[in-house]
Enzyme design. Sequence first.
Site, mmCIF file in Angstrom:
data_model
loop_
_atom_site.group_PDB
_atom_site.id
_atom_site.type_symbol
_atom_site.label_atom_id
_atom_site.label_comp_id
_atom_site.label_asym_id
_atom_site.label_seq_id
_atom_site.Cartn_x
_atom_site.Cartn_y
_atom_site.Cartn_z
ATOM 1 N N LYS A 38 0.802 -1.066 -0.287
ATOM 2 C CA LYS A 38 0.100 0.247 0.078
ATOM 3 C C LYS A 38 0.588 1.232 0.032
ATOM 4 C CE LYS A 38 -3.301 -2.411 2.616
ATOM 5 N NZ LYS A 38 -3.214 -2.367 4.660
ATOM 6 N N GLU A 94 7.017 2.759 -6.284
ATOM 7 C CA GLU A 94 7.092 2.322 -4.569
ATOM 8 C C GLU A 94 8.332 3.183 -3.800
ATOM 9 O OE1 GLU A 94 6.414 0.310 -2.009
ATOM 10 O OE2 GLU A 94 7.953 -0.804 -1.956
ATOM 11 N N ASP A 98 14.633 -0.208 1.317
ATOM 12 C CA ASP A 98 14.864 -0.323 2.048
ATOM 13 C C ASP A 98 16.197 -1.403 1.527
ATOM 14 O OD1 ASP A 98 15.164 0.187 5.072
ATOM 15 O OD2 ASP A 98 14.218 -2.304 5.422
ATOM 16 N N VAL A 148 10.361 6.020 8.969
ATOM 17 C CA VAL A 148 9.795 6.576 8.607
ATOM 18 C C VAL A 148 8.035 6.105 8.043
ATOM 19 C CG1 VAL A 148 11.327 7.928 7.623
ATOM 20 C CG2 VAL A 148 10.449 7.072 6.558
ATOM 21 N N ASP A 154 3.500 3.495 6.057
ATOM 22 C CA ASP A 154 3.034 3.396 7.794
ATOM 23 C C ASP A 154 3.355 2.639 8.895
ATOM 24 O OD1 ASP A 154 3.342 0.367 6.167
ATOM 25 O OD2 ASP A 154 1.969 -0.585 7.869
HETATM 26 P P1 IMP Z 1 12.490 -4.170 1.090
HETATM 27 O O1 IMP Z 1 12.090 -4.857 0.710
HETATM 28 O O2 IMP Z 1 13.304 -4.122 2.678
HETATM 29 O O3 IMP Z 1 13.627 -2.564 -0.128
HETATM 30 O O4 IMP Z 1 11.752 -2.723 2.788
HETATM 31 C C1 IMP Z 1 10.214 -2.231 1.379
HETATM 32 C C2 IMP Z 1 9.135 -2.798 2.130
HETATM 33 O O5 IMP Z 1 9.132 -2.436 3.365
HETATM 34 C C3 IMP Z 1 8.368 -0.781 2.031
HETATM 35 O O6 IMP Z 1 7.005 -1.800 0.848
HETATM 36 C C4 IMP Z 1 8.088 -1.033 2.467
HETATM 37 O O7 IMP Z 1 6.568 -1.276 2.963
HETATM 38 C C5 IMP Z 1 8.675 -1.076 4.168
HETATM 39 N N1 IMP Z 1 9.069 0.204 4.478
HETATM 40 C C6 IMP Z 1 11.109 -0.470 4.378
HETATM 41 N N2 IMP Z 1 11.526 0.979 5.102
HETATM 42 C C7 IMP Z 1 10.289 1.464 5.560
HETATM 43 C C8 IMP Z 1 10.069 2.416 6.517
HETATM 44 O O8 IMP Z 1 10.907 3.034 6.609
HETATM 45 N N3 IMP Z 1 8.903 3.225 6.768
HETATM 46 C C9 IMP Z 1 7.919 2.483 6.323
HETATM 47 N N4 IMP Z 1 7.454 1.297 6.060
HETATM 48 C C10 IMP Z 1 8.744 1.180 5.438
HETATM 49 MG MG MG Z 2 4.778 -1.310 6.447
#
Ligand code: IMP
Ligand code: MG
Length: 170
Positions: A38, A94, A98, A148, A154
């Site tokens: 979302k 997106e 992260d 954040v 969220d």
């Molecule tokens: P990744 O797969 O580790 O790159 O994470 C991506 C997903 O983690 C995003 O789509 C978010 O849902 C969640 N996410 C990562 N960092 C944050 C943040 O700082 N705040 C909120 N959601 C986050």
């Molecule tokens: Mg989330």
Amino acid sequence: MHVLLTSDQIRDRVEEMGREILADHASDEAIHLVCVLKGGFMFLSDLVRVLKAHVTLDFVAVSSYGTQTRPSGEVRLTKDVDHGVKDRHVILVEGVVDTGQTLHYLQELFRARSPKSLRTACLLSKPSRRETDVRVEYVGFAIDDHFVVGYGLDFDERYRGLPDIAVLAD
Ligand code: IMP
Ligand code: MG
């Protein structure tokens, strides 16, 4: 909680990103935005108003196992797109990249479906957290390793409606 990026800063940067995207596409090419739910929804809604008539839309939803602030890296598709992406100019939209696991998973998934082009737009990037080398053509802001919220993002489904982006205190 303290504000990291104000709604004014976000609006200006999203406008620039929209212009970058338009500059990379011929004016007669439809740009097919695939929003990652979302967290990407507010970024998407502002971005489409910059891109105006040039876009079509679709949505995917993913969920990651693990905790709220530290995903495990195992990604699961919970909603697929409604329309095929074959021969389209696709941009994944997106909110935040992260570790990169989510986008890595989605890029592989969509690349296998033979789009004409596949790019990624992310409002926020946390380069110091990256575990997977993932290519993001359009990055709004590179930020430090903070969790954040706001502007669609969220913590436990809260704070998505904040117009600014704020750092959540531990
Ligand atoms: P990744 O797969 O580790 O790159 O994470 C991506 C997903 O983690 C995003 O789509 C978010 O849902 C969640 N996410 C990562 N960092 C944050 C943040 O700082 N705040 C909120 N959601 C986050
Ligand atoms: Mg989330």
